[in-house]
Structures are given as structure tokens and as C-alpha cells.
Design a protein around this motif. Structure first.
Motif, PDB file in Angstrom:
ATOM      1  N   GLY A  23       0.879  -1.317   0.060  1.00 62.21           N
ATOM      2  CA  GLY A  23       0.007   0.047  -0.084  1.00 62.21           C
ATOM      3  C   GLY A  23       0.647   1.467  -0.043  1.00 62.21           C
ATOM      4  N   ASP A  26       2.658   1.745  -3.420  1.00 67.24           N
ATOM      5  CA  ASP A  26       2.010   2.019  -4.290  1.00 67.24           C
ATOM      6  C   ASP A  26       1.436   3.528  -4.154  1.00 67.24           C
ATOM      7  N   GLY A  27       1.102   3.951  -2.761  1.00 67.71           N
ATOM      8  CA  GLY A  27       0.825   5.422  -2.519  1.00 67.71           C
ATOM      9  C   GLY A  27       1.885   6.194  -3.132  1.00 67.71           C
ATOM     10  N   ALA A  60      -6.697   4.913  -2.781  1.00 69.54           N
ATOM     11  CA  ALA A  60      -6.789   4.103  -1.450  1.00 69.54           C
ATOM     12  C   ALA A  60      -8.100   3.336  -1.494  1.00 69.54           C
ATOM     13  N   MET A  63      -7.055   0.161  -3.429  1.00 69.12           N
ATOM     14  CA  MET A  63      -6.493  -0.641  -2.631  1.00 69.12           C
ATOM     15  C   MET A  63      -7.193  -1.526  -1.713  1.00 69.12           C
ATOM     16  N   SER A 152      -4.252  -1.762   3.724  1.00 67.78           N
ATOM     17  CA  SER A 152      -3.798  -1.420   2.337  1.00 67.78           C
ATOM     18  C   SER A 152      -4.114   0.076   2.081  1.00 67.78           C
ATOM     19  N   PHE A 156      -1.469   3.053   1.806  1.00 70.14           N
ATOM     20  CA  PHE A 156      -1.642   3.823   0.723  1.00 70.14           C
ATOM     21  C   PHE A 156      -1.748   5.566   1.062  1.00 70.14           C
TER      22      PHE A 156
END
Length: 231
Positions: A23, A26-27, A60, A63, A152, A156
Motif C-alpha cells: 500500500g 503504491d501510494g 486508497a 487498494m 492497504s 496507501f
């Protein structure tokens, strides 16, 4: 009688560590790439910030939903397997005893000892023994959809907040290099921390996360620059 020391193993961290690292990574990557792409297209500072905030919220939610569905599917499979195993224990106790003993024999136990171990474990918790040793399902590694989804989404948002904070504070004229540098530094720290907590090589974790993050940001910025010239 000596007190048994309870050992702490890293496998207990697999579930939440995977969701948290994925998370946060990816954020940072998606939000930084998004704002760099928009910035490369010569958007205003305000529009870049709005795009970043929208990316944070959308990412968010995506995810959380994706992680929940994925892990819940795993949980459904586990429950179905346990239901089947429970039925087999009710209808064929002797056969299940032999099956469990055969597993221990394959792992190196003497047949007589394997029979004894299987008998004692099944007397204590037959379903638990088969879930653990036949199906590979345990409390440590069992699927927890809600926890995975919250981890997650939260991680994120935490990762995405970093490039947004940099955007809010950085001057518009040097936004691209500052966001890129801060994001790569954050990714390197995240990769190193994840490797350290998981017991892996720190340098390898740093290089892997930083490389793919830089590639994602570079490609997105390039696309944004090309679209900016066309528009």
C-alpha cells in the motif's frame, strides 16, 4: 520445570507486512507519478495538487476494495476446505488418522511414532491438526480480509501523503525535481525498512523498490510531457 521461551518468528508479520508495504509503495509511486505526469504537461500548481488529492482518494479506495476481495476469496477457499475436512473426519476417522500419520512419515518420523503423534494430535484437536499439517492453514497465515483492506488503504494514504505534502510546500518552478527526489528517497527508505523487518537483504530491497519507482515516474512524466506538447 523450565519455562518454555516463546520465540518470535517473522512469518507472523507476513500478512500485515505485505499489505502495508504494498500500500505505501503504491501510494508513493502512483501519486508521485500522477502529479509528475500532470506537471510535465504544464498544468498549474493548483491543478497538480487537485490531481494528487484525487489520486490519493481513488487509490486508497481501490487498494482497500481490491485487497478485501482478494483476501476474502482466499478466506472462502479456506473455509470450504475446512468444511470438507470436517465432514471427512466425521465419516472416515480411521482414514483421516492414516492420512495424517502418512504426512508425518513423509516428513521423516518413524511409522510407529507417526501413528502415535497423529493419534495424540487428533485426540486433542483433529480439525486443527489436519488444517495445519494437511491443508497448510494456521492462525498465523490465515486470511483476514478486513485487516488487509484497512492496512492497504491506510498505508496507501500514508504513502500518497508524502508527495502531496512536498507539492504543497515546494515552489512551482522546481516541483518536478523536488517531488522526484523526495519520492525516490521515501521509496528507498520504505524498501530498506521492509527488507529489514522481513529479515531480507536491506540493500537489495532498497535497490528494487527505488528502481521500479523511478521507472514508473519517468515513464509517466514522459507521457505527460508528450501530451502537453500536443495539447
Amino acid at each position: 520445570m523450565p519455562v518454555r521461551k516463546k520465540e518470535q518468528h517473522r512469518t507472523q508479520r507476513i500478512g500485515w507486512l505485505r499489505a502495508a508495504v504494498l500500500g505505501a509503495n503504491d501510494g508513493i509511486v502512483s501519486t508521485a507519478s500522477l502529479v509528475l505526469g500532470v506537471a510535465s504537461a504544464h498544468a498549474t500548481h493548483a491543478n497538480i495538487l487537485v490531481a494528487g488529492i484525487a489520486g490519493l482518494v481513488a487509490g486508497a479506495m481501490s487498494m482497500a476494495a481490491g485487497e478485501y476481495v482478494s483476501v476474502h476469496s482466499q478466506a472462502d477457499i479456506e473455509q470450504a476446505e475446512l468444511k470438507l475436512e470436517r465432514k471427512e473426519l466425521e465419516t472416515d476417522d480411521k482414514g483421516e488418522h492414516k492420512e495424517l500419520a502418512a504426512i508425518y512419515i513423509d516428513r521423516g518420523l518413524d511409522p510407529a511414532l507417526a501413528q502415535q503423534v497423529a493419534q495424540q494430535l487428533m485426540a486433542h484437536d483433529a480439525l486443527g491438526a489436519h488444517a495445519r499439517d494437511e491443508l497448510g492453514i494456521s492462525d498465523t497465515l490465515s486470511a483476514r480480509p478486513t485487516l488487509a483492506a484497512l492496512a492497504s488503504a491506510g498505508s496507501f494514504s500514508g504513502g500518497a501523503a508524502m508527495p502531496l505534502l512536498v507539492i504543497a510546500l515546494a515552489p512551482a518552478t522546481s516541483l518536478i525535481p523536488i517531488v522526484s527526489g523526495a519520492s525516490l528517497l521515501s521509496l528507498a527508505l520504505l524498501g530498506g525498512l521492509a527488507a529489514y523487518v522481513g529479515g531480507a537483504r536491506v540493500l537489495a530491497g532498497v535497490m528494487r523498490v527505488a528502481f521500479w519507482g523511478a521507472l514508473a515516474m519517468g515513464v509517466t512524466a514522459g507521457v505527460g510531457a508528450m501530451l502537453g506538447t500536443v495539447a
